[in-house]
Design an enzyme around this catalytic site. Structure first.
Site, PDB file in Angstrom:
ATOM      1  N   CYS A  54      13.322  16.534  18.983  1.00 47.58           N
ATOM      2  CA  CYS A  54      13.130  15.096  18.843  1.00 47.58           C
ATOM      3  C   CYS A  54      14.446  14.441  18.426  1.00 47.58           C
ATOM      4  O   CYS A  54      15.199  14.979  17.626  1.00 47.58           O
ATOM      5  CB  CYS A  54      12.076  14.716  17.827  1.00 47.58           C
ATOM      6  SG  CYS A  54      10.477  15.412  18.134  1.00 47.58           S
ATOM      7  N   ARG A  99      17.752  16.965  22.768  1.00 43.02           N
ATOM      8  CA  ARG A  99      16.971  17.339  21.584  1.00 43.02           C
ATOM      9  C   ARG A  99      15.483  17.428  21.893  1.00 43.02           C
ATOM     10  O   ARG A  99      14.696  17.885  21.058  1.00 43.02           O
ATOM     11  CB  ARG A  99      17.184  16.320  20.465  1.00 43.02           C
ATOM     12  CG  ARG A  99      18.590  16.242  19.955  1.00 43.02           C
ATOM     13  CD  ARG A  99      18.674  15.262  18.812  1.00 43.02           C
ATOM     14  NE  ARG A  99      17.905  15.714  17.682  1.00 43.02           N
ATOM     15  CZ  ARG A  99      18.346  16.543  16.751  1.00 43.02           C
ATOM     16  NH1 ARG A  99      19.567  17.008  16.819  1.00 43.02           N
ATOM     17  NH2 ARG A  99      17.581  16.912  15.763  1.00 43.02           N
ATOM     18  N   TRP A 134      10.052  16.253  21.417  1.00 43.32           N
ATOM     19  CA  TRP A 134       9.809  17.672  21.724  1.00 43.32           C
ATOM     20  C   TRP A 134       8.566  18.000  20.913  1.00 43.32           C
ATOM     21  O   TRP A 134       8.631  18.114  19.695  1.00 43.32           O
ATOM     22  CB  TRP A 134      11.005  18.499  21.283  1.00 43.32           C
ATOM     23  CG  TRP A 134      10.966  19.942  21.686  1.00 43.32           C
ATOM     24  CD1 TRP A 134      11.434  20.492  22.833  1.00 43.32           C
ATOM     25  CD2 TRP A 134      10.455  21.027  20.906  1.00 43.32           C
ATOM     26  NE1 TRP A 134      11.247  21.843  22.813  1.00 43.32           N
ATOM     27  CE2 TRP A 134      10.645  22.200  21.661  1.00 43.32           C
ATOM     28  CE3 TRP A 134       9.835  21.130  19.662  1.00 43.32           C
ATOM     29  CZ2 TRP A 134      10.249  23.461  21.201  1.00 43.32           C
ATOM     30  CZ3 TRP A 134       9.439  22.372  19.205  1.00 43.32           C
ATOM     31  CH2 TRP A 134       9.652  23.515  19.979  1.00 43.32           C
ATOM     32  N   ASN A 136      11.438  12.746  13.299  1.00 45.00           N
ATOM     33  CA  ASN A 136      11.831  14.066  13.790  1.00 45.00           C
ATOM     34  C   ASN A 136      11.580  15.035  12.645  1.00 45.00           C
ATOM     35  O   ASN A 136      12.003  14.781  11.522  1.00 45.00           O
ATOM     36  CB  ASN A 136      13.321  14.032  14.170  1.00 45.00           C
ATOM     37  CG  ASN A 136      13.899  15.410  14.360  1.00 45.00           C
ATOM     38  OD1 ASN A 136      13.203  16.330  14.793  1.00 45.00           O
ATOM     39  ND2 ASN A 136      15.174  15.565  14.038  1.00 45.00           N
ATOM     40  N   GLY A 137      10.869  16.122  12.922  1.00 48.69           N
ATOM     41  CA  GLY A 137      10.575  17.098  11.871  1.00 48.69           C
ATOM     42  C   GLY A 137       9.083  17.419  11.865  1.00 48.69           C
ATOM     43  O   GLY A 137       8.374  17.139  12.838  1.00 48.69           O
ATOM     44  N   GLU A 181      23.128  38.102  26.599  1.00 47.91           N
ATOM     45  CA  GLU A 181      23.389  36.686  26.861  1.00 47.91           C
ATOM     46  C   GLU A 181      23.117  36.359  28.336  1.00 47.91           C
ATOM     47  O   GLU A 181      22.582  35.302  28.657  1.00 47.91           O
ATOM     48  CB  GLU A 181      24.828  36.341  26.453  1.00 47.91           C
ATOM     49  CG  GLU A 181      25.229  34.908  26.634  1.00 47.91           C
ATOM     50  CD  GLU A 181      24.343  33.866  25.939  1.00 47.91           C
ATOM     51  OE1 GLU A 181      23.491  34.220  25.102  1.00 47.91           O
ATOM     52  OE2 GLU A 181      24.486  32.674  26.268  1.00 47.91           O
ATOM     53  N   LYS A 184      20.382  33.539  29.502  1.00 48.95           N
ATOM     54  CA  LYS A 184      20.698  32.406  30.379  1.00 48.95           C
ATOM     55  C   LYS A 184      19.717  32.380  31.548  1.00 48.95           C
ATOM     56  O   LYS A 184      19.198  31.342  31.903  1.00 48.95           O
ATOM     57  CB  LYS A 184      22.131  32.499  30.946  1.00 48.95           C
ATOM     58  CG  LYS A 184      23.251  32.238  29.964  1.00 48.95           C
ATOM     59  CD  LYS A 184      23.430  30.803  29.560  1.00 48.95           C
ATOM     60  CE  LYS A 184      22.666  30.415  28.369  1.00 48.95           C
ATOM     61  NZ  LYS A 184      23.057  30.622  27.053  1.00 48.95           N
ATOM     62  N   GLU A 239      16.171  31.308  30.377  1.00 52.98           N
ATOM     63  CA  GLU A 239      16.124  29.914  29.915  1.00 52.98           C
ATOM     64  C   GLU A 239      16.036  28.928  31.071  1.00 52.98           C
ATOM     65  O   GLU A 239      15.285  27.970  31.008  1.00 52.98           O
ATOM     66  CB  GLU A 239      17.421  29.570  29.152  1.00 52.98           C
ATOM     67  CG  GLU A 239      17.452  29.940  27.705  1.00 52.98           C
ATOM     68  CD  GLU A 239      18.806  29.579  27.078  1.00 52.98           C
ATOM     69  OE1 GLU A 239      18.788  28.920  26.039  1.00 52.98           O
ATOM     70  OE2 GLU A 239      19.870  29.959  27.614  1.00 52.98           O
ATOM     71  N   HIS A 259      14.041  55.525  27.826  1.00 50.25           N
ATOM     72  CA  HIS A 259      12.985  55.450  26.813  1.00 50.25           C
ATOM     73  C   HIS A 259      11.955  54.378  27.144  1.00 50.25           C
ATOM     74  O   HIS A 259      11.285  53.874  26.247  1.00 50.25           O
ATOM     75  CB  HIS A 259      13.608  55.220  25.431  1.00 50.25           C
ATOM     76  CG  HIS A 259      14.557  56.305  25.055  1.00 50.25           C
ATOM     77  ND1 HIS A 259      14.129  57.574  24.728  1.00 50.25           N
ATOM     78  CD2 HIS A 259      15.915  56.338  25.003  1.00 50.25           C
ATOM     79  CE1 HIS A 259      15.188  58.338  24.470  1.00 50.25           C
ATOM     80  NE2 HIS A 259      16.278  57.615  24.636  1.00 50.25           N
ATOM     81  N   LYS A 300      17.734  21.698  22.519  1.00 51.11           N
ATOM     82  CA  LYS A 300      19.055  22.195  22.161  1.00 51.11           C
ATOM     83  C   LYS A 300      19.165  22.494  20.669  1.00 51.11           C
ATOM     84  O   LYS A 300      19.752  23.482  20.259  1.00 51.11           O
ATOM     85  CB  LYS A 300      20.086  21.135  22.537  1.00 51.11           C
ATOM     86  CG  LYS A 300      21.495  21.513  22.152  1.00 51.11           C
ATOM     87  CD  LYS A 300      22.283  21.821  23.367  1.00 51.11           C
ATOM     88  CE  LYS A 300      23.605  22.448  23.094  1.00 51.11           C
ATOM     89  NZ  LYS A 300      23.738  23.708  23.822  1.00 51.11           N
TER      90      LYS A 300
HETATM   91  C1  G6P Z   1      18.394  26.669  20.805  1.00 51.66           C
HETATM   92  C2  G6P Z   1      19.327  26.388  21.958  1.00 51.66           C
HETATM   93  C3  G6P Z   1      20.242  27.584  22.187  1.00 51.66           C
HETATM   94  C4  G6P Z   1      20.981  27.933  20.923  1.00 51.66           C
HETATM   95  C5  G6P Z   1      20.018  28.167  19.735  1.00 51.66           C
HETATM   96  C6  G6P Z   1      20.751  28.266  18.419  1.00 51.66           C
HETATM   97  O1  G6P Z   1      17.508  27.674  21.147  1.00 51.66           O
HETATM   98  O2  G6P Z   1      18.583  26.113  23.124  1.00 51.66           O
HETATM   99  O3  G6P Z   1      21.176  27.265  23.198  1.00 51.66           O
HETATM  100  O4  G6P Z   1      21.726  29.094  21.117  1.00 51.66           O
HETATM  101  O5  G6P Z   1      19.133  27.037  19.634  1.00 51.66           O
HETATM  102  O6  G6P Z   1      21.370  27.045  18.152  1.00 51.66           O
HETATM  103  P1  G6P Z   1      22.610  26.837  17.210  1.00 51.66           P
HETATM  104  O7  G6P Z   1      22.870  25.356  17.267  1.00 51.66           O
HETATM  105  O8  G6P Z   1      22.168  27.258  15.838  1.00 51.66           O
HETATM  106  O9  G6P Z   1      23.716  27.643  17.717  1.00 51.66           O
END
Ligand code: G6P
Length: 614
Positions: free
Chosen positions: A2, A27, A78, A104-105, A487, A491, A494, A510, A609
């Site tokens: 949010c 956000r 969100w 927000n929260g 990673e 990606k 996501e 395993h 994000k």
């Molecule tokens: C969310 C974002 C990711 C990010 C993670 C941690 O899940 O979508 O891209 O890696 O938060 O965020 P930070 O701001 O703590 O690195």
């Protein structure tokens, strides 16, 4: 999670608020809304849906822009409580539609508050926790309190986390806001002022900002901003520092790229170069200090992509400085591992946003137990920077796409510098070995430029299109290749919504090997070095069972080809630093597969994000 915005001044509020909300959409983007006051009347428009689609304004955006008035608040959501629909979208209003609130929260005690308010006759229409706030304010005002008094009283009743802003037709020249554990900044203009969840939202309007701290209330008028302690109501405005943000607001635009994610992928050489140059001295000093501090352990805490950077840092630090590093997911650390932390522990929290709730909580737990805390973040003035003992910055510039890319490689750059300097100060490597490592790091931006060449991008785009319908992916690696695999898999899941799992290649036998059959794509990270031969054996294992093998390998490798269906060739780099180079083509592959699948990679479903709730 949010985003909230507020504006008061002489200009039409709604378009300014909507533009800021568009910048905040990373956000949250399942619904949006705006409330304004004009000629003594409250106007509210809101709905489920995004504000932009393929770079173009949506119908919802047009509707929100058209609200009249010179004061207003806005929200991009969100969902946490209640489905994303029109009724649950913010702003929320009281029974008489005189007060509007954005939040927000998470308000943890909203059920109790709601029952109490309902018993007093308040009518609720949404499933949200937020809706209690306008009704609490209304109740206070019914008892004869002013808007300000009723707002303060309402805020004091809230448990949980919030950045909350309210307007009321009875006082049409003021926005009231408060913060606890959710980010909030005030932007200072000339004859106008702004509020927002973070700085980039309002940067094109003003670069003079004041970050609001937990437990503060803000009174925003067009000519004046007052910040008060929520408990004592003492005016603390004079003690707050006005920050002047130097970032170029044009960098917040897509700059000719179809998506922010692709733009940010291409900004990696610059992000890495800047981090290596601007943080070098600080990291040298810090390494010296850390060695003097004689800590028994280094514990890295982080979430998501930052956690993977932490793992990359662990391999480099253990290989170069031979210093043990424990990397923990912040949400696990905050409840379990925290008990192992004491004054001898150094806790390094990695968070690009500096606002992730679990990472902040982990830092607070660590501090309480006497640990020394360091933050590695991309956002100047973010909450984490104000809570730790030392701060290291990545200089990646604002990152908007939900899937982190340039902040990840910049985090690795900073962690590698630290690893080299720790190694030097601890006597594990000589000065000339350290210099050799540093030269290797300095060559990284140029290597990334080569990976991001047009030819390579086209090759990855074709691959993304070709395999876009494969529903199950495995990513395997050993040593530093393992965080790269993690990673790469993150990606892919996501932004393509295909299932992707990362495994240390040695673990294949395993379990996961049972899932390998004809056509299952396996991305193998095959960097040269100590585990190269072992990786080739693993590649052979999956190939023999019918997997489609895509290897990421050194450009001079002429063996891996025999075992792979495709080889993504990357410039040579020492094994310790391989994630910073090997991850980049995997970002590009995921990006093009996302686009080929008709997904907007900047706004993947269900994600946000900045995760400011637990
Ligand atoms: C969310 C974002 C990711 C990010 C993670 C941690 O899940 O979508 O891209 O890696 O938060 O965020 P930070 O701001 O703590 O690195």
């Amino acid at each position: 999670m949010c985003g909230i915005v507020g504006y008061v001044g002489d200009r039409d509020a709604a378009p300014i608020i909507v533009d800021a909300l568009v910048r905040l959409e990373y956000r949250g983007y399942d619904s949006a809304g705006v409330a304004t006051i004009h000629e003594g009347k409250l106007y509210v428009a809101k709905d489920a849906g995004k504000l932009t689609e393929g770079g173009e304004p949506t119908e919802l955006q047009r509707k929100l822009r058209s609200l009249p008035g010179k004061i207003g608040i806005g929200h991009t959501r969100w969902a946490t409580h209640g489905d994303p629909n029109e009724v649950n979208a913010h702003p929320h209003v009281d029974c008489e539609e005189r007060i509007a609130v954005v939040h927000n929260g998470i308000i943890e005690n909203f059920m109790e508050l709601r029952e109490e308010l309902e018993s007093k006759g308040h009518r609720f229409v949404s499933d949200t926790d937020t809706e209690v706030v306008p009704h609490l304010i209304e109740e206070g005002m019914k008892e004869g309190k002013s808007f300000f008094e009723a707002f303060v009283e309402a805020v004091r009743k809230l448990e949980g986390s919030y950045a909350v802003a309210a307007i009321c037709v009875d006082e049409p020249d003021v926005i009231l806001a408060a913060r606890k554990e959710s980010p909030l900044v005030v932007g200072l203009g000339d004859g106008e002022n702004f509020l927002a969840s973070d700085i980039p939202a309002i940067l094109p309007e003003t670069n003079r900002v004041i970050p609001i701290d937990d437990g503060e209330i803000v009174v925003v008028r067009k000519e004046e901003v007052k910040i008060l302690d929520a408990n004592t109501l003492e005016d603390v405005t004079g003690s707050k520092e006005v920050q002047v943000v130097e970032e170029d607001p044009h960098k917040l635009e897509r700059g000719g790229y179809p998506h922010f994610m692709l733009k940010e992928i291409h900004e990696q050489p610059e992000a890495v170069a800047k981090t290596l140059t601007l943080e070098r001295e600080r990291l040298f000093e810090m390494a010296e200090e850390l060695v003097k501090g004689d800590y028994s352990r280094l514990c890295i805490v982080a979430c998501g992509t930052s956690y993977h950077a932490g793992l990359g840092g662990k391999y480099a630090t253990e290989m170069i400085a031979r210093f043990p590093v424990d990397v923990q997911i912040a949400s696990e650390f905050r409840y379990v591992t925290k008990n192992l932390v004491d004054e001898d522990t150094l806790v390094l929290a990695i968070s690009q946003s500096g606002e992730t709730a679990d990472t902040l909580a982990a830092v607070r737990e660590a501090k309480e137990r006497g640990a020394t805390t360091i933050a590695l973040t991309n956002v100047v003035g973010s909450t984490i920077t104000r809570e730790v003992d030392h701060v290291i910055y990545t200089h990646a510039g604002f990152e908007k796409a939900v899937a982190a890319t340039k902040t990840y490689t910049a985090q690795l750059a900073a962690l590698y510098l630290l690893a080299v300097e720790l190694g030097r100060h601890m006597g594990e490597i000589t000065d000339s070995e350290a210099e050799e490592y540093l030269r290797e790091l300095e060559s990284v931006p140029e290597k990334l430029e080569r990976i991001l060449s047009w030819e390579m991008e086209r090759e990855l785009a074709v691959m993304g299109g070709r395999y876009k319908e494969r529903p199950n992916w495995f990513f395997i690696g050993r040593g530093p290749g393992y965080p790269t695999a993690m990673e790469g898999a993150l990606k892919l899941k996501e932004i393509t919504y295909q299932h992707a799992e990362a495994y240390p290649a040695g673990e294949l036998k395993h379990g996961p090997l049972a899932l390998i059959e004809e056509g299952v794509p396996v991305v193998a990270v095959v960097q040269p070095g100590g585990v190269y031969e072992k990786m080739l054996a693993n590649v052979e294992e999956v190939k023999a069972r019918g997997a489609t093998v895509i290897s990421v390998a050194d450009e001079s490798d002429d063996i891996v080809e025999e075992h792979s269906d495709h080889v993504i060739r990357v410039p040579s780099i020492t094994e310790e630093f391989s994630p910073i180079v090997y991850t980049v083509p995997l970002q590009v592959l995921a990006y093009y597969m996302s686009v080929a699948r008709g997904i907007d990679p900047d706004y993947p479903r269900n994600l946000a994000k900045s995760v400011t709730v637990e």
